[in-house]
Design a protein around this motif. Structure first.
Motif, mmCIF file in Angstrom:
data_model
loop_
_atom_site.group_PDB
_atom_site.id
_atom_site.type_symbol
_atom_site.label_atom_id
_atom_site.label_comp_id
_atom_site.label_asym_id
_atom_site.label_seq_id
_atom_site.Cartn_x
_atom_site.Cartn_y
_atom_site.Cartn_z
ATOM 1 N N SER A 9 -78.068 -49.822 53.417
ATOM 2 C CA SER A 9 -79.185 -49.537 54.051
ATOM 3 C C SER A 9 -79.725 -47.982 53.654
ATOM 4 C CB SER A 9 -79.394 -49.780 55.454
ATOM 5 O OG SER A 9 -80.299 -48.925 56.015
ATOM 6 N N THR A 10 -81.011 -47.619 53.048
ATOM 7 C CA THR A 10 -80.907 -46.457 52.856
ATOM 8 C C THR A 10 -82.380 -45.634 52.982
ATOM 9 O OG1 THR A 10 -80.740 -44.488 51.048
ATOM 10 C CG2 THR A 10 -81.740 -46.631 50.514
ATOM 11 N N HIS A 11 -82.754 -44.736 53.245
ATOM 12 C CA HIS A 11 -84.135 -44.105 53.406
ATOM 13 C C HIS A 11 -84.600 -43.148 52.184
ATOM 14 C CE1 HIS A 11 -84.909 -44.828 57.841
ATOM 15 N NE2 HIS A 11 -83.588 -44.706 57.786
ATOM 16 N N GLU A 12 -83.649 -42.365 51.722
ATOM 17 C CA GLU A 12 -83.899 -41.483 50.691
ATOM 18 C C GLU A 12 -83.227 -41.737 49.458
ATOM 19 O OE1 GLU A 12 -83.500 -39.699 53.848
ATOM 20 O OE2 GLU A 12 -85.653 -39.842 54.159
ATOM 21 N N GLY A 13 -82.231 -42.522 49.335
ATOM 22 C CA GLY A 13 -81.532 -42.995 48.162
ATOM 23 C C GLY A 13 -80.027 -42.816 48.337
ATOM 24 N N GLN A 14 -79.673 -42.079 49.076
ATOM 25 C CA GLN A 14 -78.305 -41.400 48.916
ATOM 26 C C GLN A 14 -77.246 -42.647 49.184
ATOM 27 O OE1 GLN A 14 -77.913 -38.624 47.471
ATOM 28 N NE2 GLN A 14 -75.521 -38.557 47.688
ATOM 29 N N SER A 15 -77.554 -43.331 50.180
ATOM 30 C CA SER A 15 -76.516 -44.393 50.529
ATOM 31 C C SER A 15 -76.540 -45.467 49.325
ATOM 32 C CB SER A 15 -76.764 -45.092 51.857
ATOM 33 O OG SER A 15 -76.968 -44.203 52.882
ATOM 34 N N ALA A 16 -77.962 -45.711 48.808
ATOM 35 C CA ALA A 16 -77.578 -46.474 47.699
ATOM 36 C C ALA A 16 -76.823 -46.024 46.462
ATOM 37 C CB ALA A 16 -79.143 -46.542 47.195
ATOM 38 N N GLY A 56 -74.568 -47.327 55.620
ATOM 39 C CA GLY A 56 -76.034 -46.910 55.503
ATOM 40 C C GLY A 56 -76.065 -45.466 56.160
ATOM 41 N N SER A 57 -77.226 -44.784 56.287
ATOM 42 C CA SER A 57 -77.332 -43.421 56.821
ATOM 43 C C SER A 57 -77.718 -43.458 58.104
ATOM 44 C CB SER A 57 -78.256 -42.701 55.711
ATOM 45 O OG SER A 57 -79.763 -43.185 55.804
ATOM 46 N N ILE A 58 -77.555 -42.079 58.570
ATOM 47 C CA ILE A 58 -78.092 -41.531 59.855
ATOM 48 C C ILE A 58 -79.532 -41.006 59.750
ATOM 49 C CG2 ILE A 58 -77.826 -40.112 61.643
ATOM 50 C CD1 ILE A 58 -75.882 -42.429 61.847
ATOM 51 N N HIS A 59 -80.422 -41.410 60.640
ATOM 52 C CA HIS A 59 -81.888 -40.888 60.784
ATOM 53 C C HIS A 59 -81.957 -40.693 61.986
ATOM 54 C CE1 HIS A 59 -84.720 -40.780 56.960
ATOM 55 N NE2 HIS A 59 -83.549 -40.449 56.522
ATOM 56 N N MET A 60 -82.456 -39.552 62.625
ATOM 57 C CA MET A 60 -82.671 -39.060 63.845
ATOM 58 C C MET A 60 -81.694 -39.874 64.776
ATOM 59 S SD MET A 60 -85.196 -37.690 63.000
ATOM 60 C CE MET A 60 -86.382 -37.209 64.493
ATOM 61 N N GLY A 61 -80.449 -39.421 64.603
ATOM 62 C CA GLY A 61 -79.367 -39.673 65.555
ATOM 63 C C GLY A 61 -78.724 -41.138 65.361
ATOM 64 N N LYS A 62 -79.459 -42.248 64.404
ATOM 65 C CA LYS A 62 -79.142 -43.840 64.451
ATOM 66 C C LYS A 62 -79.197 -44.138 63.096
ATOM 67 C CE LYS A 62 -81.809 -44.773 68.502
ATOM 68 N NZ LYS A 62 -83.410 -45.143 68.683
ATOM 69 N N LEU A 90 -75.790 -35.984 57.554
ATOM 70 C CA LEU A 90 -75.657 -34.736 57.246
ATOM 71 C C LEU A 90 -74.474 -34.151 58.334
ATOM 72 C CD1 LEU A 90 -76.982 -32.351 55.897
ATOM 73 C CD2 LEU A 90 -78.579 -32.022 57.844
ATOM 74 N N SER A 91 -74.307 -34.576 59.429
ATOM 75 C CA SER A 91 -73.248 -34.206 60.301
ATOM 76 C C SER A 91 -72.014 -34.387 59.652
ATOM 77 C CB SER A 91 -72.938 -35.023 61.488
ATOM 78 O OG SER A 91 -74.488 -35.055 62.194
ATOM 79 N N SER A 92 -71.683 -35.295 58.986
ATOM 80 C CA SER A 92 -70.252 -35.593 58.353
ATOM 81 C C SER A 92 -69.887 -34.185 57.488
ATOM 82 C CB SER A 92 -70.135 -36.749 57.079
ATOM 83 O OG SER A 92 -70.509 -38.096 57.969
ATOM 84 N N SER A 101 -69.291 -39.936 66.493
ATOM 85 C CA SER A 101 -70.133 -40.402 67.684
ATOM 86 C C SER A 101 -71.258 -41.547 67.065
ATOM 87 C CB SER A 101 -70.758 -39.445 68.387
ATOM 88 O OG SER A 101 -71.857 -38.921 67.867
ATOM 89 N N TYR A 102 -71.764 -41.193 65.836
ATOM 90 C CA TYR A 102 -72.699 -42.130 65.467
ATOM 91 C C TYR A 102 -72.073 -43.564 65.034
ATOM 92 C CZ TYR A 102 -75.428 -37.970 64.407
ATOM 93 O OH TYR A 102 -76.533 -36.804 64.268
ATOM 94 N N VAL A 103 -71.079 -43.437 64.503
ATOM 95 C CA VAL A 103 -70.025 -44.518 64.200
ATOM 96 C C VAL A 103 -69.696 -45.313 65.350
ATOM 97 C CG1 VAL A 103 -67.703 -45.556 63.209
ATOM 98 C CG2 VAL A 103 -69.319 -43.786 61.957
ATOM 99 N N GLY A 122 -73.879 -36.697 53.542
ATOM 100 C CA GLY A 122 -75.160 -37.078 52.834
ATOM 101 C C GLY A 122 -75.861 -35.858 52.145
ATOM 102 N N GLY A 123 -77.100 -35.511 52.572
ATOM 103 C CA GLY A 123 -77.621 -34.508 51.690
ATOM 104 C C GLY A 123 -79.086 -34.288 52.590
ATOM 105 N N LEU A 124 -79.598 -33.200 52.256
ATOM 106 C CA LEU A 124 -80.842 -32.761 52.712
ATOM 107 C C LEU A 124 -82.195 -32.969 51.673
ATOM 108 C CD1 LEU A 124 -79.916 -29.179 54.434
ATOM 109 C CD2 LEU A 124 -81.062 -31.277 55.457
#
Ligand SMILES: Cc1cc2nc3c(=O)[nH]c(=O)nc-3n(C[C@H](O)[C@H](O)[C@H](O)COP(=O)(O)O)c2cc1C
Length: 180
Positions: A9-16, A56-62, A90-92, A101-103, A122-124
């Motif tokens: 699952s991805t928002h901006e494509g990095q997890s893809a 998948g990625s984290i967005h807003m802590g989830k 980004l926290s990684s 903690s997310y995991v 991930g990235g910014l």
């Protein structure tokens, strides 16, 4: 040939990109890897695969709800096959306790205990964010110790591909010890 599903699952494509990279490494090890975006294939069933990787990625802590639902509804199959989970955030990159903690949260939400867990930076993706989000993320980054990456006219990527490769190679070795 061992069959592996990589559902992401991805928002901006990095997890893809991470999922595609893992698939390439697995193919290089003689495995048949299928990459599936949970946005398009919510019900990509893990049945019939010899191993399953979800990430998948984290967005807003989830982590994405789509991925939480996918894991919950396929819990039995995921627990039966060799399985692995990767979390992109980004926290990684510098805040491992937060990334962990997310995991932990995700495992509590889903009840899934994957055999292997990896946390990748991930990235910014500033240029993919809307105005408000861009400035909000810049403020968050400015508050972090040591980070200078606040030029919002460009994107930053921190993913360490050697770590992703090791994760994929370890997974391949679990499925085909003789080939490793
Ligand atoms: C709107 C937004 C919110 C984010 N929130 C968090 C967060 O709460 N914690 C974190 O560690 N990273 C956060 N990130 C960083 C993402 O996890 C990182 O950009 C990741 O590479 C995104 O992966 P994706 O492109 O697969 O969605 C956020 C990124 C964006 C754009």
């Amino acid at each position: 040939m061992g069959k592996v599903l990589i559902a992401y699952s991805t928002h901006e494509g990095q997890s893809a990109k991470v999922a595609d990279f893992i698939a390439e490494v697995l193919r290089g090890r003689g495995l048949d890897a299928t990459v599936s975006d949970l946005k398009e294939a919510r019900d990509a069933s893990p049945a019939g695969y010899d191993g399953v990787i979800v990430g998948g990625s984290i967005h807003m802590g989830k982590h994405d709800n789509r991925m939480v639902e996918y894991v919950r509804s396929n819990l039995e199959a995921l627990s039966a096959a060799p399985s692995a989970f990767f979390s992109v955030s980004l926290s990684s990159h510098g805040e491992p306790e937060e990334a962990e903690s997310y995991v932990k949260n995700f495992e509590e939400q889903t009840g899934w205990r994957p055999d292997t867990v990896a946390m990748f930076s991930g990235g910014l993706p500033y240029t993919h964010m809307n105005f408000i989000m861009r400035h909000m993320m810049k403020k968050i980054v400015e508050g972090k110790p040591g980070s200078m990456d606040t030029d919002t006219s460009r994107d930053y990527v921190y993913t360490e591909w050697d770590g992703v490769r090791r994760f994929a190679e370890d997974f391949a070795a679990q499925l085909a010890p003789a080939a490793s």
